[in-house]
Design an enzyme around this catalytic site. Structure first.
Site, PDB file in Angstrom:
ATOM      1  N   LYS A 170       7.174  96.638 -44.240  1.00  0.00           N
ATOM      2  CA  LYS A 170       6.245  96.460 -45.289  1.00  0.00           C
ATOM      3  C   LYS A 170       5.507  97.992 -45.359  1.00  0.00           C
ATOM      4  CE  LYS A 170       4.827  91.606 -44.135  1.00  0.00           C
ATOM      5  NZ  LYS A 170       3.745  90.724 -43.751  1.00  0.00           N
ATOM      6  N   HIS A 267       4.689  95.569 -36.643  1.00  0.00           N
ATOM      7  CA  HIS A 267       3.226  95.082 -37.131  1.00  0.00           C
ATOM      8  C   HIS A 267       2.389  96.299 -36.858  1.00  0.00           C
ATOM      9  CE1 HIS A 267       4.041  90.768 -35.215  1.00  0.00           C
ATOM     10  NE2 HIS A 267       4.415  90.873 -36.369  1.00  0.00           N
TER      11      HIS A 267
END
Length: 296
Positions: A170, A267
């Protein structure tokens, strides 16, 4: 309004480097919101109030949208208005005091090690597609990649001598993830004996190819894993993300530290990774209750 939306999406892409999927999600949510302002309320961005935004979220809720969807929409709207206020396109930000609705944290479902092994053994290694599928499933379980990261892998992202891969998560953030000996073995078999039968061009550098010789899509891989899951007698629904969850849980169950798992999963916040500690605690309790004579 459409011009300002395009300016905002360009800002997210160029300055913040958000991934294509995130941009598409923000764009879709905001176009629906702007349509609501114009067609339902006959309002422009300047005339929008906090009550207007709340009314839109209540409308989504009345249509049966989940809390996660409401939170995602509000996040997109808040970010959009913050951008407009900073750029001087509006005088005030109507979302400044709005908080996202609290979401109930659902524990991800994971497979046992035995169930994972059964799933990985499903592809038929006698044909190129089966070899490809085995390699993909092995890589997914060995690395915990998101499906979008898996199907985006390029041949140059592999280092099979050192058994690691490079992927972009991401926000296009790069990370290096160990591949493991078994996954490395099947990727080598795929590259040496199967990929050439799928490739339509010697210049195609995407690692995993479909039957047209192009890179697989997320939807394409979802269909593949569903096909193999149907052959198994497993109570839970198996999705591509199930292997990611299983990867993280099995690592923690076998002593991996949380920070390392966070790095491998990509993450940004360790609190996202901590959900897996609940799963391992539940597993420890289950083992204890079955094994200890005074547990019950």
């Amino acid at each position: 309004m459409q011009d300002s939306l395009q300016d905002y999406l360009n800002y997210l892409s160029v300055e913040r480097g958000l991934a294509k999927n995130t941009l598409e999600s923000y764009g879709r949510d905001l176009r629906q919101f702007l349509s609501y302002l114009k067609e339902k309320k006959n309002l422009d961005l300047q005339a929008t109030t906090q009550a207007t935004v709340i009314g839109y979220l209540l409308l989504l809720q009345a249509r049966g949208k989940a809390t996660a969807t409401l939170s995602r929409n509000l996040a997109a709207i808040k970010s959009y208005y913050h951008f407009l206020a900073r750029e001087g396109m509006i005088e005030r930000d109507p979302t400044i005091n709005l908080d996202a609705p609290k979401q109930e944290k659902r524990l991800p479902r994971v497979l046992s090690v035995q169930d994972v092994e059964h799933l990985l053994e499903q592809p038929d290694l006698k044909n190129p597609v089966g070899v490809r599928d085995r390699a993909m499933l092995e890589v997914l379980y060995a690395t915990g990649l998101r499906v979008s990261e898996l199907v985006s892998l390029k041949i140059n992202d592999l280092n099979l001598e050192m058994s690691y891969i490079r992927c972009f998560g991401k926000g296009s953030k790069e990370r290096i993830v160990p591949l493991g000996s078994v996954a490395t073995k099947y990727v080598k078999i795929y590259l040496e004996h199967a990929r050439k039968f799928l490739a339509s061009s010697p210049y195609e550098d995407t690692l995993f190819l479909n039957h047209h010789g192009k890179g697989l899509t997320r939807q394409g891989f979802w269909k593949i894993i569903k096909k193999y899951a149907e052959n198994l007698d497993i109570a839970i629904e198996i999705t591509p993300h199930t292997l990611r969850h299983s990867f993280a849980t099995h690592l923690l169950e076998n002593g991996a530290d949380l920070r390392s798992v966070q790095e491998m999963l990509g993450h940004a916040d360790i609190s996202t990774t901590q959900v897996y500690t609940h799963l391992t605690k539940d597993r420890i309790k289950e083992v204890y209750e079955k094994a200890h004579p005074r547990a019950k």
